[in-house]
Design a protein around this motif. Structure first.
Motif, PDB file in Angstrom:
ATOM      1  N   GLN A  32       1.099  -1.650  -0.005  1.00 18.54           N
ATOM      2  CA  GLN A  32      -0.247  -0.721  -0.162  1.00 18.54           C
ATOM      3  C   GLN A  32       0.692   1.508  -0.505  1.00 18.54           C
ATOM      4  O   GLN A  32       1.636   1.120   0.270  1.00 18.54           O
ATOM      5  CB  GLN A  32      -0.928  -0.438   0.948  1.00 18.54           C
ATOM      6  N   LEU A  33       0.563   1.980  -0.736  1.00 12.46           N
ATOM      7  CA  LEU A  33       0.984   3.685  -0.968  1.00 12.46           C
ATOM      8  C   LEU A  33      -0.085   4.733  -0.945  1.00 12.46           C
ATOM      9  O   LEU A  33      -0.489   4.785  -1.286  1.00 12.46           O
ATOM     10  CB  LEU A  33       2.167   3.347  -1.770  1.00 12.46           C
ATOM     11  N   GLN A  34       0.586   5.794  -1.126  1.00 17.78           N
ATOM     12  CA  GLN A  34      -0.080   6.666  -1.180  1.00 17.78           C
ATOM     13  C   GLN A  34       0.345   7.964  -1.710  1.00 17.78           C
ATOM     14  O   GLN A  34       1.431   7.585  -2.574  1.00 17.78           O
ATOM     15  CB  GLN A  34       0.289   7.961   0.208  1.00 17.78           C
ATOM     16  N   VAL A  35      -0.207   8.264  -3.254  1.00 14.06           N
ATOM     17  CA  VAL A  35      -0.245   8.862  -4.090  1.00 14.06           C
ATOM     18  C   VAL A  35      -1.009  10.063  -4.394  1.00 14.06           C
ATOM     19  O   VAL A  35      -2.001   9.964  -3.700  1.00 14.06           O
ATOM     20  CB  VAL A  35      -0.008   8.095  -5.628  1.00 14.06           C
ATOM     21  N   SER A  36      -0.364  11.373  -4.667  1.00 13.05           N
ATOM     22  CA  SER A  36      -1.076  12.165  -4.858  1.00 13.05           C
ATOM     23  C   SER A  36      -1.841  12.893  -6.566  1.00 13.05           C
ATOM     24  O   SER A  36      -1.355  11.930  -7.474  1.00 13.05           O
ATOM     25  CB  SER A  36      -0.605  13.564  -5.444  1.00 13.05           C
ATOM     26  N   GLU A  37      -2.594  12.727  -6.314  1.00 13.75           N
ATOM     27  CA  GLU A  37      -3.555  12.392  -7.918  1.00 13.75           C
ATOM     28  C   GLU A  37      -4.537  13.932  -8.057  1.00 13.75           C
ATOM     29  O   GLU A  37      -4.601  15.115  -6.986  1.00 13.75           O
ATOM     30  CB  GLU A  37      -4.857  11.388  -8.595  1.00 13.75           C
ATOM     31  N   PRO A  38      -5.357  14.749  -9.523  1.00 16.58           N
ATOM     32  CA  PRO A  38      -5.660  16.222  -8.852  1.00 16.58           C
ATOM     33  C   PRO A  38      -7.030  15.452  -8.408  1.00 16.58           C
ATOM     34  O   PRO A  38      -7.902  14.617  -8.123  1.00 16.58           O
ATOM     35  CB  PRO A  38      -5.849  15.683 -10.848  1.00 16.58           C
ATOM     36  N   CYS A  39      -7.386  16.920  -8.198  1.00 14.08           N
ATOM     37  CA  CYS A  39      -8.951  16.929  -7.183  1.00 14.08           C
ATOM     38  C   CYS A  39      -9.985  16.875  -8.066  1.00 14.08           C
ATOM     39  O   CYS A  39      -9.862  17.277  -8.743  1.00 14.08           O
ATOM     40  CB  CYS A  39      -8.903  18.522  -6.681  1.00 14.08           C
ATOM     41  N   PRO A  40     -10.505  15.887  -7.332  1.00 16.50           N
ATOM     42  CA  PRO A  40     -11.723  15.538  -8.439  1.00 16.50           C
ATOM     43  C   PRO A  40     -13.277  16.405  -7.621  1.00 16.50           C
ATOM     44  O   PRO A  40     -13.706  16.405  -9.371  1.00 16.50           O
ATOM     45  CB  PRO A  40     -12.291  13.427  -7.154  1.00 16.50           C
ATOM     46  N   THR A  41     -12.118  17.399  -7.356  1.00 15.32           N
ATOM     47  CA  THR A  41     -14.062  18.281  -6.957  1.00 15.32           C
ATOM     48  C   THR A  41     -13.573  19.415  -7.714  1.00 15.32           C
ATOM     49  O   THR A  41     -13.679  19.932  -8.878  1.00 15.32           O
ATOM     50  CB  THR A  41     -13.995  19.066  -5.499  1.00 15.32           C
ATOM     51  N   CYS A  42     -11.802  20.091  -7.921  1.00 15.43           N
ATOM     52  CA  CYS A  42     -11.965  20.942  -9.056  1.00 15.43           C
ATOM     53  C   CYS A  42     -11.100  20.306 -10.204  1.00 15.43           C
ATOM     54  O   CYS A  42     -10.925  21.290 -10.928  1.00 15.43           O
ATOM     55  CB  CYS A  42     -10.770  21.887  -8.267  1.00 15.43           C
ATOM     56  N   GLY A  43     -10.371  18.954 -10.361  1.00 17.89           N
ATOM     57  CA  GLY A  43     -10.113  18.969 -11.400  1.00 17.89           C
ATOM     58  C   GLY A  43      -8.278  19.109 -12.224  1.00 17.89           C
ATOM     59  O   GLY A  43      -8.391  19.096 -12.316  1.00 17.89           O
ATOM     60  N   GLY A  44      -8.478  19.560 -10.477  1.00 14.56           N
ATOM     61  CA  GLY A  44      -6.810  19.909 -10.344  1.00 14.56           C
ATOM     62  C   GLY A  44      -6.674  21.086 -11.110  1.00 14.56           C
ATOM     63  O   GLY A  44      -4.767  21.898 -10.045  1.00 14.56           O
ATOM     64  N   THR A  45      -7.542  22.156 -10.765  1.00 16.62           N
ATOM     65  CA  THR A  45      -7.318  23.851 -11.025  1.00 16.62           C
ATOM     66  C   THR A  45      -7.319  24.594  -9.322  1.00 16.62           C
ATOM     67  O   THR A  45      -6.600  25.335  -9.332  1.00 16.62           O
ATOM     68  CB  THR A  45      -8.602  24.098 -11.228  1.00 16.62           C
ATOM     69  N   GLY A  46      -7.553  24.136  -8.307  1.00 17.35           N
ATOM     70  CA  GLY A  46      -7.702  24.285  -7.077  1.00 17.35           C
ATOM     71  C   GLY A  46      -8.586  25.691  -6.663  1.00 17.35           C
ATOM     72  O   GLY A  46      -8.390  26.093  -5.985  1.00 17.35           O
ATOM     73  N   GLU A  47      -9.378  25.449  -8.192  1.00 10.62           N
ATOM     74  CA  GLU A  47     -10.892  26.376  -7.674  1.00 10.62           C
ATOM     75  C   GLU A  47     -12.016  25.710  -7.381  1.00 10.62           C
ATOM     76  O   GLU A  47     -11.582  24.566  -8.494  1.00 10.62           O
ATOM     77  CB  GLU A  47     -10.248  28.198  -8.260  1.00 10.62           C
ATOM     78  N   ALA A  48     -12.573  26.162  -7.567  1.00 16.54           N
ATOM     79  CA  ALA A  48     -14.288  25.313  -7.468  1.00 16.54           C
ATOM     80  C   ALA A  48     -15.314  27.196  -7.324  1.00 16.54           C
ATOM     81  O   ALA A  48     -15.095  27.243  -6.288  1.00 16.54           O
ATOM     82  CB  ALA A  48     -14.553  24.809  -6.842  1.00 16.54           C
ATOM     83  N   ARG A  49     -16.266  26.929  -8.134  1.00 16.12           N
ATOM     84  CA  ARG A  49     -17.111  28.225  -8.573  1.00 16.12           C
ATOM     85  C   ARG A  49     -15.920  29.501  -8.797  1.00 16.12           C
ATOM     86  O   ARG A  49     -16.661  30.094  -6.932  1.00 16.12           O
ATOM     87  CB  ARG A  49     -18.367  27.702  -7.602  1.00 16.12           C
ATOM     88  N   GLY A  50     -15.273  29.784  -8.604  1.00 13.49           N
ATOM     89  CA  GLY A  50     -14.149  31.200  -7.868  1.00 13.49           C
ATOM     90  C   GLY A  50     -14.009  31.283  -7.446  1.00 13.49           C
ATOM     91  O   GLY A  50     -13.214  31.768  -6.742  1.00 13.49           O
ATOM     92  N   GLN A  51     -13.820  30.459  -5.977  1.00 14.52           N
ATOM     93  CA  GLN A  51     -13.220  30.366  -5.225  1.00 14.52           C
ATOM     94  C   GLN A  51     -11.787  28.931  -5.278  1.00 14.52           C
ATOM     95  O   GLN A  51     -12.325  28.267  -5.194  1.00 14.52           O
ATOM     96  CB  GLN A  51     -13.833  29.809  -3.513  1.00 14.52           C
ATOM     97  N   GLU A  52     -10.776  29.191  -3.840  1.00 17.35           N
ATOM     98  CA  GLU A  52     -10.376  27.972  -3.442  1.00 17.35           C
ATOM     99  C   GLU A  52     -10.883  26.621  -3.318  1.00 17.35           C
ATOM    100  O   GLU A  52     -11.435  26.466  -2.627  1.00 17.35           O
ATOM    101  CB  GLU A  52      -9.643  28.886  -2.289  1.00 17.35           C
ATOM    102  N   CYS A  53     -10.555  25.820  -3.371  1.00 18.64           N
ATOM    103  CA  CYS A  53     -11.076  24.356  -4.098  1.00 18.64           C
ATOM    104  C   CYS A  53     -11.220  24.153  -1.855  1.00 18.64           C
ATOM    105  O   CYS A  53     -10.504  23.924  -1.885  1.00 18.64           O
ATOM    106  CB  CYS A  53     -10.668  23.501  -4.497  1.00 18.64           C
ATOM    107  N   PRO A  54     -12.119  23.968  -1.567  1.00 16.86           N
ATOM    108  CA  PRO A  54     -11.745  23.104   0.632  1.00 16.86           C
ATOM    109  C   PRO A  54     -12.022  21.544   0.057  1.00 16.86           C
ATOM    110  O   PRO A  54     -11.552  21.551   0.950  1.00 16.86           O
ATOM    111  CB  PRO A  54     -13.363  23.344   0.201  1.00 16.86           C
ATOM    112  N   THR A  55     -12.151  20.632  -1.356  1.00 22.78           N
ATOM    113  CA  THR A  55     -11.570  19.802  -1.048  1.00 22.78           C
ATOM    114  C   THR A  55      -9.686  19.416  -0.609  1.00 22.78           C
ATOM    115  O   THR A  55      -8.893  18.338   0.222  1.00 22.78           O
ATOM    116  CB  THR A  55     -11.934  19.189  -1.529  1.00 22.78           C
TER     117      THR A  55
END
Length: 222
Positions: free
Chosen positions: A43-66
């Motif tokens: 088992q290992l931990q990997v980074s992947e693009p955030c499913p909420t913002c798709g990797g942009t870091g923003e959701a609905r014009g604001q910082e992605c809470p996820t």
């Protein structure tokens, strides 16, 4: 205020293709597993693009809470790996494309297993060859006979000639470790070194016979 970014983590907003992160995982196996090969789940931990913002870091014009604006989330990944027979400590088993996912069309990273093989009291390893010690009773050393030699697949009989001296080596070909890149179950050799065993507490009859042998030896050398 924006969330903090993990040091060394590629920025999610970059548009150029980026290769996914690699992972190194230490794996310890027994001598027998190294001889036969093994399967392990890791088992290992990997980074992947955030499913909420798709990797942009923003959701609905604001910082992605996820992902707190980083564009990445961590998840645990379970992999089953085949460790090949003949593996040695320090070797790597590479699982291409099983690391972190790439960004913007980039390739996934790799997982590298760093192998450690536990020591075995029976054998000393030198590459594909093995060394072991075999106990030879003093009577067998003098008169010749058979002794049992440990091998990775069980004990075998070894014929020792009369007059065998302590430390004499016998090479058993093809009874060592499997060759990692060998063909047709090719294996290294096993070198058995004789260790002459002297009785610690001889019986009265044995002592009488040894004293007789000593007298014979003295007469022969005089």
């Amino acid at each position: 205020g924006g969330g903090s970014r993990t040091r060394g983590q590629p920025q999610a907003r970059a548009r150029r293709p980026q290769r996914g992160e690699d992972a190194e995982v230490p794996v310890e196996i027994s001598f027998d597993e190294a001889f036969r090969g093994a399967k392990r789940q890791i088992q290992l931990q990997v980074s992947e693009p955030c499913p909420t913002c798709g990797g942009t870091g923003e959701a609905r014009g604001q910082e992605c809470p996820t992902c707190d604006g980083t564009g990445f989330v961590r998840r645990t990944k379970t992999l089953e790996v085949n460790i090949p027979a003949g593996i040695a400590s320090g070797k790597r088993v590479r699982m291409a494309g099983q690391g972190g996912p790439g960004l913007n069309g980039g390739p996934a990273g790799d997982v590298n297993l760093i192998i450690t093989v536990k020591s075995d009291r029976r054998f000393e390893r030198e590459g594909d060859n093995l060394k072991t010690e075999v106990d030879v009773p003093v009577t067998t050393a003098v008169l010749g006979g058979e002794v049992e030699v440990p091998t990775p697949t069980g004990k075998v009989a070894l014929t020792v000639p009369a007059g065998t001296q302590s430390g004499r080596s016998f090479r058993l070909r093809g009874m060592g470790m499997p060759k990692l890149r060998g063909r047709n179950d090719e294996r290294g050799d096993l070198v058995a070194r004789a260790r002459i065993i002297i009785p610690r507490s001889p019986s009265d009859r044995e002592r009488e016979l040894y004293e007789e042998l000593r007298r014979i030896g003295q007469e022969r050398s005089s």
